[in-house]
Scaffold this motif. Sequence first.
Motif, mmCIF file in Angstrom:
data_model
loop_
_atom_site.group_PDB
_atom_site.id
_atom_site.type_symbol
_atom_site.label_atom_id
_atom_site.label_comp_id
_atom_site.label_asym_id
_atom_site.label_seq_id
_atom_site.Cartn_x
_atom_site.Cartn_y
_atom_site.Cartn_z
ATOM 1 N N THR A 1 -25.039 -49.041 38.990
ATOM 2 C CA THR A 1 -23.798 -48.638 39.674
ATOM 3 C C THR A 1 -24.057 -47.480 40.635
ATOM 4 O O THR A 1 -25.013 -46.709 40.472
ATOM 5 N N LEU A 2 -23.184 -47.367 41.607
ATOM 6 C CA LEU A 2 -23.277 -46.241 42.527
ATOM 7 C C LEU A 2 -23.076 -44.930 41.777
ATOM 8 O O LEU A 2 -23.688 -43.914 42.123
ATOM 9 N N ALA A 3 -22.264 -44.932 40.736
ATOM 10 C CA ALA A 3 -22.053 -43.716 39.943
ATOM 11 C C ALA A 3 -23.378 -43.236 39.348
ATOM 12 O O ALA A 3 -23.685 -42.039 39.380
ATOM 13 N N ARG A 4 -24.155 -44.145 38.831
ATOM 14 C CA ARG A 4 -25.450 -43.766 38.242
ATOM 15 C C ARG A 4 -26.375 -43.164 39.301
ATOM 16 O O ARG A 4 -27.024 -42.151 39.057
ATOM 17 N N ILE A 5 -26.427 -43.773 40.450
ATOM 18 C CA ILE A 5 -27.280 -43.285 41.535
ATOM 19 C C ILE A 5 -26.832 -41.893 41.976
ATOM 20 O O ILE A 5 -27.657 -40.987 42.133
ATOM 21 N N LEU A 6 -25.536 -41.720 42.167
ATOM 22 C CA LEU A 6 -25.020 -40.429 42.636
ATOM 23 C C LEU A 6 -25.222 -39.330 41.606
ATOM 24 O O LEU A 6 -25.497 -38.177 41.962
ATOM 25 N N ARG A 7 -25.109 -39.662 40.338
ATOM 26 C CA ARG A 7 -25.347 -38.647 39.304
ATOM 27 C C ARG A 7 -26.821 -38.221 39.279
ATOM 28 O O ARG A 7 -27.132 -37.060 39.045
ATOM 29 N N ARG B 1 -11.181 -37.224 40.863
ATOM 30 C CA ARG B 1 -12.336 -37.713 40.108
ATOM 31 C C ARG B 1 -12.146 -39.161 39.694
ATOM 32 O O ARG B 1 -13.011 -40.005 39.890
ATOM 33 N N ASP B 2 -10.976 -39.466 39.127
ATOM 34 C CA ASP B 2 -10.715 -40.826 38.648
ATOM 35 C C ASP B 2 -10.720 -41.848 39.777
ATOM 36 O O ASP B 2 -11.223 -42.958 39.605
ATOM 37 N N ALA B 3 -10.179 -41.479 40.929
ATOM 38 C CA ALA B 3 -10.162 -42.394 42.074
ATOM 39 C C ALA B 3 -11.590 -42.670 42.555
ATOM 40 O O ALA B 3 -11.950 -43.828 42.819
ATOM 41 N N ASN B 4 -12.402 -41.627 42.644
ATOM 42 C CA ASN B 4 -13.794 -41.810 43.055
ATOM 43 C C ASN B 4 -14.561 -42.645 42.039
ATOM 44 O O ASN B 4 -15.301 -43.563 42.401
ATOM 45 N N LEU B 5 -14.385 -42.332 40.762
ATOM 46 C CA LEU B 5 -15.099 -43.061 39.720
ATOM 47 C C LEU B 5 -14.725 -44.534 39.686
ATOM 48 O O LEU B 5 -15.561 -45.383 39.378
ATOM 49 N N LYS B 6 -13.477 -44.830 40.004
ATOM 50 C CA LYS B 6 -13.034 -46.231 40.013
ATOM 51 C C LYS B 6 -13.882 -47.041 40.994
ATOM 52 O O LYS B 6 -14.263 -48.173 40.720
ATOM 53 N N VAL B 7 -14.199 -46.440 42.111
ATOM 54 C CA VAL B 7 -15.042 -47.110 43.102
ATOM 55 C C VAL B 7 -16.509 -47.063 42.672
ATOM 56 O O VAL B 7 -17.182 -48.093 42.605
ATOM 57 N N LEU C 1 -16.142 -28.686 38.176
ATOM 58 C CA LEU C 1 -16.822 -28.899 36.900
ATOM 59 C C LEU C 1 -15.866 -29.035 35.722
ATOM 60 O O LEU C 1 -16.183 -29.686 34.732
ATOM 61 N N CYS C 2 -14.671 -28.449 35.833
ATOM 62 C CA CYS C 2 -13.734 -28.503 34.703
ATOM 63 C C CYS C 2 -13.165 -29.909 34.475
ATOM 64 O O CYS C 2 -12.540 -30.163 33.448
ATOM 65 N N VAL C 3 -13.397 -30.833 35.403
ATOM 66 C CA VAL C 3 -12.949 -32.215 35.210
ATOM 67 C C VAL C 3 -14.128 -33.190 35.148
ATOM 68 O O VAL C 3 -13.938 -34.398 35.121
ATOM 69 N N SER C 4 -15.330 -32.654 35.107
ATOM 70 C CA SER C 4 -16.522 -33.496 35.069
ATOM 71 C C SER C 4 -16.691 -34.115 33.687
ATOM 72 O O SER C 4 -16.495 -33.454 32.662
ATOM 73 N N ILE C 5 -17.071 -35.383 33.651
ATOM 74 C CA ILE C 5 -17.284 -36.098 32.401
ATOM 75 C C ILE C 5 -18.617 -35.691 31.771
ATOM 76 O O ILE C 5 -18.690 -35.417 30.583
ATOM 77 N N TYR C 6 -19.683 -35.639 32.575
ATOM 78 C CA TYR C 6 -21.014 -35.361 32.044
ATOM 79 C C TYR C 6 -21.493 -33.930 32.275
ATOM 80 O O TYR C 6 -22.458 -33.502 31.657
ATOM 81 N N TYR C 7 -20.853 -33.216 33.165
ATOM 82 C CA TYR C 7 -21.318 -31.869 33.520
ATOM 83 C C TYR C 7 -20.219 -30.822 33.313
ATOM 84 O O TYR C 7 -20.195 -29.805 33.989
ATOM 85 N N TYR C 8 -19.335 -31.056 32.383
ATOM 86 C CA TYR C 8 -18.197 -30.158 32.173
ATOM 87 C C TYR C 8 -18.637 -28.703 32.011
ATOM 88 O O TYR C 8 -19.604 -28.384 31.323
#
Length: 144
Positions: free
Chosen positions: A75-81, A120-126, A91-98
């Motif tokens: 996924t693009l999310a994996r690449i971007l992370r 965050r949720d809108a970006n993650l959806k894509v 950072l206060c809304v980050s799932i993996y880097y809170y």
Amino acid sequence: MISKKAKYALKALKVLAEKYGEKDSLTVTDIANEENIPRKFLETILLELRNNGLLTSHKGKNGGYSLSVEPGKITLARILRITDGPIAPTLCVSIYYYDKCDDCGDEETCPIRPIMLKVRDANLKVYENTTLTDFINKRELVFA
């Protein structure tokens, strides 16, 4: 905004995804020339992607890089992370880097945090619903 590093990673992975399943791997020079990416910068990016399990490197006559995971599972999310770290705008809304914001007294009453959660949720959806296969096929993505 994604970094230049992330953009180059996406371009390089697009090339490798298009060649997925073929015998030969691609050299850094081949990828750099095809996508107009500075070779030294690309070497660093590809090494990081390899160290995170997305690529396999090969030595010898047919040496170079190839995907170690099928394009439909990346996924693009994996690449971007891997390339940029947190996807969340704060950072206060980050799932993996809170991490708690150092200037925030109370997350529950913070007026900015709910908006950043929506961003965050809108970006993650894509990003989480777009794979390299979608990316190379330029598929129109529809989200419920």
